[in-house]
Design a protein around this motif. Sequence first.
Motif, short mmCIF file in Angstrom:
data_model
loop_
_atom_site.label_atom_id
_atom_site.label_comp_id
_atom_site.label_asym_id
_atom_site.label_seq_id
_atom_site.Cartn_x
_atom_site.Cartn_y
_atom_site.Cartn_z
N PHE A 99 0.86 -1.19 0.00
CA PHE A 99 0.00 0.00 0.00
C PHE A 99 0.89 1.23 0.00
CE2 PHE A 99 -4.02 -1.92 -0.03
CZ PHE A 99 -3.90 -3.10 0.66
N ALA A 100 1.53 1.45 -1.13
CA ALA A 100 2.42 2.59 -1.28
C ALA A 100 2.61 2.87 -2.76
CB ALA A 100 3.78 2.30 -0.62
N VAL A 101 2.87 4.11 -3.06
CA VAL A 101 3.25 4.55 -4.41
C VAL A 101 4.32 5.62 -4.21
CG1 VAL A 101 1.03 4.03 -5.49
CG2 VAL A 101 1.40 6.28 -4.46
N PRO A 102 5.16 5.89 -5.24
CA PRO A 102 5.21 5.21 -6.53
C PRO A 102 5.75 3.79 -6.41
CG PRO A 102 7.03 6.74 -6.30
CD PRO A 102 6.17 6.93 -5.09
N VAL A 103 5.97 3.15 -7.53
CA VAL A 103 6.30 1.74 -7.54
C VAL A 103 7.63 1.47 -6.82
CG1 VAL A 103 6.85 -0.25 -9.01
CG2 VAL A 103 5.08 1.39 -9.71
N PRO A 104 7.58 0.80 -5.67
CA PRO A 104 8.84 0.41 -5.02
C PRO A 104 9.55 -0.66 -5.84
CG PRO A 104 6.97 0.31 -3.51
CD PRO A 104 6.43 0.39 -4.87
N GLN A 105 10.88 -0.67 -5.80
CA GLN A 105 11.62 -1.60 -6.63
C GLN A 105 12.49 -2.56 -5.83
OE1 GLN A 105 13.43 0.07 -10.14
NE2 GLN A 105 11.81 1.60 -10.39
N THR A 106 12.23 -2.64 -4.53
CA THR A 106 12.97 -3.57 -3.70
C THR A 106 12.02 -4.54 -3.02
OG1 THR A 106 12.92 -2.01 -1.87
CG2 THR A 106 14.87 -1.99 -3.26
N GLU A 107 12.46 -5.76 -2.89
CA GLU A 107 11.64 -6.83 -2.32
C GLU A 107 11.14 -6.48 -0.93
OE1 GLU A 107 13.88 -10.40 -1.96
OE2 GLU A 107 12.26 -11.53 -1.01
N ALA A 108 11.99 -5.86 -0.12
CA ALA A 108 11.65 -5.60 1.27
C ALA A 108 10.48 -4.63 1.44
CB ALA A 108 12.87 -5.06 2.00
N ARG A 109 10.20 -3.87 0.40
CA ARG A 109 9.13 -2.88 0.50
C ARG A 109 7.74 -3.50 0.39
NH1 ARG A 109 9.73 2.32 -0.99
NH2 ARG A 109 7.59 2.41 -0.20
N TYR A 110 7.65 -4.72 -0.09
CA TYR A 110 6.35 -5.35 -0.36
C TYR A 110 5.90 -6.20 0.82
CZ TYR A 110 6.64 -3.71 -5.14
OH TYR A 110 6.70 -2.91 -6.25
N ASP A 111 4.61 -6.11 1.13
CA ASP A 111 4.08 -6.76 2.32
C ASP A 111 3.32 -8.05 2.03
OD1 ASP A 111 3.30 -3.44 3.34
OD2 ASP A 111 4.95 -4.69 4.08
N PHE A 112 2.82 -8.20 0.83
CA PHE A 112 1.99 -9.36 0.50
C PHE A 112 2.55 -10.04 -0.74
CE2 PHE A 112 -1.15 -8.06 3.52
CZ PHE A 112 -1.11 -6.67 3.49
N TRP A 113 2.60 -11.36 -0.72
CA TRP A 113 3.21 -12.12 -1.80
C TRP A 113 2.32 -13.29 -2.21
CZ3 TRP A 113 7.89 -10.89 -4.09
CH2 TRP A 113 8.61 -9.87 -3.48
N GLY A 114 2.37 -13.61 -3.50
CA GLY A 114 1.75 -14.83 -3.98
C GLY A 114 2.68 -16.00 -3.78
N GLN A 115 2.22 -17.17 -4.20
CA GLN A 115 2.99 -18.38 -3.96
C GLN A 115 4.04 -18.63 -5.04
OE1 GLN A 115 0.12 -18.31 -5.44
NE2 GLN A 115 0.32 -19.69 -7.20
N GLY A 116 3.94 -17.90 -6.13
CA GLY A 116 4.90 -18.04 -7.22
C GLY A 116 4.45 -19.04 -8.27
N THR A 117 4.93 -18.83 -9.49
CA THR A 117 4.65 -19.75 -10.58
C THR A 117 5.93 -19.93 -11.39
OG1 THR A 117 3.17 -20.20 -12.46
CG2 THR A 117 3.84 -17.92 -12.16
N GLN A 118 6.22 -21.18 -11.73
CA GLN A 118 7.47 -21.49 -12.41
C GLN A 118 7.38 -21.22 -13.90
OE1 GLN A 118 10.53 -22.91 -11.13
NE2 GLN A 118 11.25 -22.44 -13.21
N VAL A 119 8.40 -20.57 -14.43
CA VAL A 119 8.55 -20.38 -15.87
C VAL A 119 9.87 -21.01 -16.28
CG1 VAL A 119 8.90 -18.70 -17.72
CG2 VAL A 119 7.17 -18.28 -15.94
N THR A 120 9.82 -21.87 -17.27
CA THR A 120 11.02 -22.53 -17.76
C THR A 120 11.12 -22.29 -19.26
OG1 THR A 120 10.83 -24.25 -16.07
CG2 THR A 120 12.26 -24.71 -17.95
N VAL A 121 12.25 -21.74 -19.68
CA VAL A 121 12.45 -21.43 -21.09
C VAL A 121 13.61 -22.28 -21.62
CG1 VAL A 121 12.93 -19.63 -22.78
CG2 VAL A 121 11.66 -19.08 -20.69
N SER A 122 13.35 -23.01 -22.68
CA SER A 122 14.38 -23.85 -23.27
C SER A 122 14.97 -23.17 -24.49
CB SER A 122 13.79 -25.21 -23.66
OG SER A 122 12.75 -25.04 -24.60
N SER A 123 16.21 -23.51 -24.78
CA SER A 123 16.89 -22.88 -25.92
C SER A 123 16.59 -23.61 -27.21
CB SER A 123 18.40 -22.88 -25.67
OG SER A 123 18.85 -24.19 -25.45
#
Length: 123
Positions: A99-123
């Motif tokens: 709950f802050a603006v402008p867009v913070p660019q460091t991980e520590a500034r964020y209070d709520f997180w999702g569980q994550g989703t894996q992205v795998t890119v092959s060459s």
Amino acid sequence: VQLVESGGGFGQAGASLRLSCTASGRTFGTYTIGWFRQVLGKQRDFLGGISSVGGTTAYADSVKGRFTIASADAKATLYLQMTDLKPADTAVYYCAAVFAVPVPQTEARYDFWGQGTQVTVSS
């Protein structure tokens, strides 16, 4: 605030992929939703974010021009559109909120997180 990412998976180099972040709970007022990614054993890196104030966006230089963040459904759904994917983009991708603006660019500034989703890119 609850965040759920989706849309991860496998892709080939040069392909495009769109991740979604669905937000629920308190989604009003002044806030920012950010996207991060983390490679196993490394720190979580900021990719970009979008502010509730005018939809202002900010991007890391490393993905500027290839990744785009947009919102839909009255800002309850956020997207990370990724183009020209590279094997180096392989990581777990997270969305986060603060709950802050402008867009913070460091991980520590964020209070709520999702569980994550894996992205795998092959060459």
